[in-house]
Motif scaffolding. Structure first.
Motif, PDB file in Angstrom:
ATOM      1  N   SER A  28     119.005  -6.898  36.361  1.00 47.08           N
ATOM      2  CA  SER A  28     120.129  -7.295  37.193  1.00 47.08           C
ATOM      3  C   SER A  28     119.712  -7.496  38.646  1.00 47.08           C
ATOM      4  O   SER A  28     120.126  -8.456  39.306  1.00 47.08           O
ATOM      5  CB  SER A  28     121.231  -6.226  37.110  1.00 47.08           C
ATOM      6  N   ILE A  29     118.875  -6.599  39.150  1.00 47.66           N
ATOM      7  CA  ILE A  29     118.407  -6.700  40.537  1.00 47.66           C
ATOM      8  C   ILE A  29     117.655  -8.009  40.760  1.00 47.66           C
ATOM      9  O   ILE A  29     117.962  -8.777  41.694  1.00 47.66           O
ATOM     10  CB  ILE A  29     117.505  -5.502  40.892  1.00 47.66           C
ATOM     11  N   PHE A  30     116.662  -8.285  39.927  1.00 46.75           N
ATOM     12  CA  PHE A  30     115.841  -9.472  40.142  1.00 46.75           C
ATOM     13  C   PHE A  30     116.647 -10.750  39.930  1.00 46.75           C
ATOM     14  O   PHE A  30     116.459 -11.732  40.662  1.00 46.75           O
ATOM     15  CB  PHE A  30     114.607  -9.429  39.247  1.00 46.75           C
ATOM     16  N   ALA A  31     117.556 -10.749  38.965  1.00 47.34           N
ATOM     17  CA  ALA A  31     118.404 -11.923  38.776  1.00 47.34           C
ATOM     18  C   ALA A  31     119.258 -12.166  40.016  1.00 47.34           C
ATOM     19  O   ALA A  31     119.439 -13.311  40.447  1.00 47.34           O
ATOM     20  CB  ALA A  31     119.289 -11.751  37.542  1.00 47.34           C
ATOM     21  N   GLY A  32     119.781 -11.074  40.600  1.00 46.92           N
ATOM     22  CA  GLY A  32     120.584 -11.203  41.807  1.00 46.92           C
ATOM     23  C   GLY A  32     119.812 -11.729  42.997  1.00 46.92           C
ATOM     24  O   GLY A  32     120.379 -12.353  43.900  1.00 46.92           O
ATOM     25  N   LEU A  33     118.502 -11.483  43.007  1.00 48.00           N
ATOM     26  CA  LEU A  33     117.645 -11.968  44.098  1.00 48.00           C
ATOM     27  C   LEU A  33     117.115 -13.370  43.826  1.00 48.00           C
ATOM     28  O   LEU A  33     116.284 -13.872  44.582  1.00 48.00           O
ATOM     29  CB  LEU A  33     116.480 -10.997  44.321  1.00 48.00           C
ATOM     30  N   GLY A  34     117.595 -13.991  42.744  1.00 47.20           N
ATOM     31  CA  GLY A  34     117.221 -15.365  42.467  1.00 47.20           C
ATOM     32  C   GLY A  34     115.999 -15.546  41.604  1.00 47.20           C
ATOM     33  O   GLY A  34     115.483 -16.672  41.484  1.00 47.20           O
ATOM     34  N   VAL A  35     115.513 -14.470  40.992  1.00 46.97           N
ATOM     35  CA  VAL A  35     114.321 -14.539  40.154  1.00 46.97           C
ATOM     36  C   VAL A  35     114.724 -14.949  38.727  1.00 46.97           C
ATOM     37  O   VAL A  35     115.714 -14.450  38.191  1.00 46.97           O
ATOM     38  CB  VAL A  35     113.586 -13.186  40.124  1.00 46.97           C
ATOM     39  N   GLU A  36     113.960 -15.844  38.132  1.00 48.88           N
ATOM     40  CA  GLU A  36     114.194 -16.223  36.738  1.00 48.88           C
ATOM     41  C   GLU A  36     113.821 -15.025  35.865  1.00 48.88           C
ATOM     42  O   GLU A  36     112.648 -14.663  35.752  1.00 48.88           O
ATOM     43  CB  GLU A  36     113.334 -17.431  36.389  1.00 48.88           C
ATOM     44  N   THR A  37     114.830 -14.405  35.235  1.00 50.43           N
ATOM     45  CA  THR A  37     114.658 -13.092  34.614  1.00 50.43           C
ATOM     46  C   THR A  37     114.870 -13.140  33.108  1.00 50.43           C
ATOM     47  O   THR A  37     115.867 -13.678  32.624  1.00 50.43           O
ATOM     48  CB  THR A  37     115.643 -12.080  35.231  1.00 50.43           C
ATOM     49  N   THR A  38     113.920 -12.533  32.383  1.00 46.50           N
ATOM     50  CA  THR A  38     114.022 -12.380  30.932  1.00 46.50           C
ATOM     51  C   THR A  38     113.953 -10.894  30.597  1.00 46.50           C
ATOM     52  O   THR A  38     113.087 -10.180  31.108  1.00 46.50           O
ATOM     53  CB  THR A  38     112.873 -13.114  30.210  1.00 46.50           C
ATOM     54  N   LEU A  39     114.878 -10.426  29.768  1.00 48.10           N
ATOM     55  CA  LEU A  39     114.875  -9.034  29.323  1.00 48.10           C
ATOM     56  C   LEU A  39     114.500  -9.006  27.845  1.00 48.10           C
ATOM     57  O   LEU A  39     115.165  -9.633  27.010  1.00 48.10           O
ATOM     58  CB  LEU A  39     116.250  -8.399  29.525  1.00 48.10           C
ATOM     59  N   ILE A  40     113.445  -8.282  27.512  1.00 48.69           N
ATOM     60  CA  ILE A  40     112.950  -8.196  26.142  1.00 48.69           C
ATOM     61  C   ILE A  40     113.189  -6.784  25.631  1.00 48.69           C
ATOM     62  O   ILE A  40     112.765  -5.797  26.250  1.00 48.69           O
ATOM     63  CB  ILE A  40     111.437  -8.513  26.093  1.00 48.69           C
ATOM     64  N   HIS A  41     113.882  -6.681  24.480  1.00 49.51           N
ATOM     65  CA  HIS A  41     114.218  -5.355  23.952  1.00 49.51           C
ATOM     66  C   HIS A  41     114.052  -5.348  22.440  1.00 49.51           C
ATOM     67  O   HIS A  41     114.415  -6.304  21.761  1.00 49.51           O
ATOM     68  CB  HIS A  41     115.648  -4.990  24.332  1.00 49.51           C
ATOM     69  N   ARG A  42     113.540  -4.253  21.914  1.00 51.09           N
ATOM     70  CA  ARG A  42     113.215  -4.173  20.489  1.00 51.09           C
ATOM     71  C   ARG A  42     114.434  -3.920  19.603  1.00 51.09           C
ATOM     72  O   ARG A  42     114.330  -4.001  18.386  1.00 51.09           O
ATOM     73  CB  ARG A  42     112.181  -3.076  20.248  1.00 51.09           C
ATOM     74  N   ARG A  43     115.586  -3.634  20.199  1.00 49.07           N
ATOM     75  CA  ARG A  43     116.807  -3.428  19.427  1.00 49.07           C
ATOM     76  C   ARG A  43     117.774  -4.596  19.643  1.00 49.07           C
ATOM     77  O   ARG A  43     117.524  -5.477  20.460  1.00 49.07           O
ATOM     78  CB  ARG A  43     117.469  -2.106  19.800  1.00 49.07           C
ATOM     79  N   ASP A  44     118.922  -4.549  18.950  1.00 43.09           N
ATOM     80  CA  ASP A  44     119.872  -5.656  19.056  1.00 43.09           C
ATOM     81  C   ASP A  44     120.824  -5.504  20.228  1.00 43.09           C
ATOM     82  O   ASP A  44     121.494  -6.459  20.611  1.00 43.09           O
ATOM     83  CB  ASP A  44     120.676  -5.805  17.757  1.00 43.09           C
ATOM     84  N   LYS A  45     120.897  -4.292  20.827  1.00 43.87           N
ATOM     85  CA  LYS A  45     121.749  -4.054  21.980  1.00 43.87           C
ATOM     86  C   LYS A  45     121.037  -3.167  22.994  1.00 43.87           C
ATOM     87  O   LYS A  45     120.169  -2.366  22.629  1.00 43.87           O
ATOM     88  CB  LYS A  45     123.054  -3.353  21.566  1.00 43.87           C
ATOM     89  N   VAL A  46     121.435  -3.294  24.247  1.00 43.80           N
ATOM     90  CA  VAL A  46     120.895  -2.436  25.301  1.00 43.80           C
ATOM     91  C   VAL A  46     121.718  -1.153  25.385  1.00 43.80           C
ATOM     92  O   VAL A  46     122.779  -1.028  24.777  1.00 43.80           O
ATOM     93  CB  VAL A  46     120.912  -3.158  26.674  1.00 43.80           C
TER      94      VAL A  46
END
Length: 453
Positions: free
Chosen positions: A185-203
């Motif tokens: 959320s922080i990096f997206a808010g600062l304008g960074v192209e952000t990808t979140l990778i997670h091994r489960r189906d929900k955070v």
């Protein structure tokens, strides 16, 4: 037997500093050592700098929303170096407060690594051996790292992210806990192209399902690419940055890879075996309800015990330890009703049982939900909604859980936590006069039980 000190504390984070200061206030002869910087994870590379980053990431919203209220704003620019410099200045100030508070009570503060050297003794990194009637271990936790994939050395953790020399254009954040989603959320808010990778189906495993779903919806709406049911298989450096290979074989191009896959107790090389201190499967120090370890005279508080890993909990555990051992006031800290927040944008906050946990405990439930656009969002044109949810025991009417997603959720849930601590019922919420116009008034104006569609 005479000892050099009444209390020797290993670790200058929140729990250790609180315990040392309170014990010294009771008249104990106290020494504390910290191998890095006083303040621990929270002050140096956790809660405080992260919250400053959160504030920075939200100003873009402020500038955009201002136009709906008649303000004309010029072109806004962001300078990463300025944020880092101001963050460093504030961290230094708080660090001095932490160490200074112990000195003010007459305690001795040291700056070096220490480990147990048998019962009632510690050995410092310079070879000095010190004896103490009571020893407290408060070394905290450390980020878990990828150690078994090619290119793991290219991956940074939440320790290093606060010291970046420049803001990346693209980032891949690995993990699904609160640290991962906050940084996404922080990096997206600062304008960074952000990808979140997670091994489960929900955070956010363990949080109420409505909050989990709401958080993912909000992250997507703010441009975060969610790659779920995936895991890192390798990281390769290339001319454009890094190429991340996933378990499925898919690839992601990025400038920075941040691992936020969890934290683990920092118990390595503490000499625990020399004093008979037992640890659990994750390396956590095993303690009883008074924070006493399996070795007489040795205690542990905070993240190193892997109970509830939050700064306020470490503070309360440190206080309870000092009151028990040096204040002649035996105190057990209750870990069952602890408010917590995730500082994404919008943020979420919770206290008490989730709907799923309450049902698992056998409660028959009444559920109250409200989902709405706050007044500010309506005028500014922002299509972001707020969620409020109360989990109520149907038989007694007692409120078992309060869950919020939206602006100032953490500020609101702190007060709700007091009500739950006092055993408030839904009728007590209903009898409370609403403060209008606020978002928080929805907590006391929800009247209709939620019925699944």
């Amino acid at each position: 037997m005479s000892f050099d000190f009444d209390l020797f504390v290993i670790g200058g984070g929140s729990g250790g500093v609180r315990a040392a200061r309170i014990a010294a206030g009771y008249g104990a002869k106290v020494a504390i050592t910290e191998s890095d910087r006083y303040g621990g994870t929270c002050v140096i590379r956790g809660c405080v700098p992260k919250k400053l980053f959160v504030y920075a990431s939200r100003f873009k919203d402020e500038f955009e929303d201002a136009r709906g209220f008649g303000w004309t704003t010029g072109e806004a620019t962001f300078d990463w170096a300025t944020l880092i410099a101001n963050k460093d200045r504030e961290i230094h100030r708080i660090e001095q407060v932490y160490e200074g508070g112990i000195k003010a009570k007459g305690g001795l503060t040291l700056h070096m690594r220490a480990k147990l050297d048998g019962p009632g003794a510690v050995k410092l990194a310079d070879g000095t051996r010190i004896t103490a009637r009571t020893i407290l271990i408060a070394t905290g936790g450390r980020p878990s790292r990828y150690g078994d994939i090619p290119g793991a050395a290219h991956i940074i953790t939440s320790n290093e992210v606060f010291e970046l020399k420049a803001l990346p254009r693209r980032i891949a954040v690995c993990g699904g806990g609160y640290i991962a989603v906050e940084f996404a959320s922080i990096f997206a808010g600062l304008g960074v192209e952000t990808t979140l990778i997670h091994r489960r189906d929900k955070v956010l495993r363990g949080f109420d399902e409505d909050l989990r779903d709401g958080c993912m919806e909000a992250l997507r709406a703010r441009g975060v690419r969610l790659v779920m049911d995936e895991a890192l298989a390798g990281v390769d450096e290339d001319v454009a940055g890094f190429r991340v290979t996933l378990r499925s074989g898919a690839e992601i191009e990025t400038d920075l890879v941040l691992s936020a896959i969890g934290r683990e107790p920092a118990t390595g090389d503490l000499g625990l075996e020399t004093a008979g201190v037992k640890t659990g499967s994750r390396g956590e120090i095993i303690v009883d309800s008074y924070s006493q370890t399996t070795a007489p005279g040795i205690y542990a508080v905070g993240d190193v015990t892997d109970r509830v890993n939050l700064t306020p909990v470490a503070l309360r555990e440190g206080q309870a330890f000092a009151d028990t051992v040096f204040g002649n006031k035996p105190t057990q800290f209750d870990h069952t009703l602890i408010p917590s927040a995730v500082f994404t944008t919008p943020e979420l906050a919770t206290v008490g049982l989730s709907e799923e946990s309450a049902r698992a405990f056998g409660h028959e439930l009444d559920i109250y939900k409200s989902r709405f656009r706050p007044l500010r969002n309506i005028v500014s044109g922002r299509d972001e909604r707020m969620l409020m949810k109360l989990v109520v025991d149907a038989a007694s009417g007692r409120v078992l859980g309060c869950h919020l997603l939206g602006p100032d959720a953490a500020e609101i849930v702190q007060m709700a936590a007091i009500a739950l601590q006092l055993g408030a019922r839904k009728v007590d919420f209903d009898a409370t006069v609403a403060l209008h116009p606020t978002a928080a008034e929805e907590i006391v104006t929800m009247r209709d039980k939620w019925v699944p569609a």
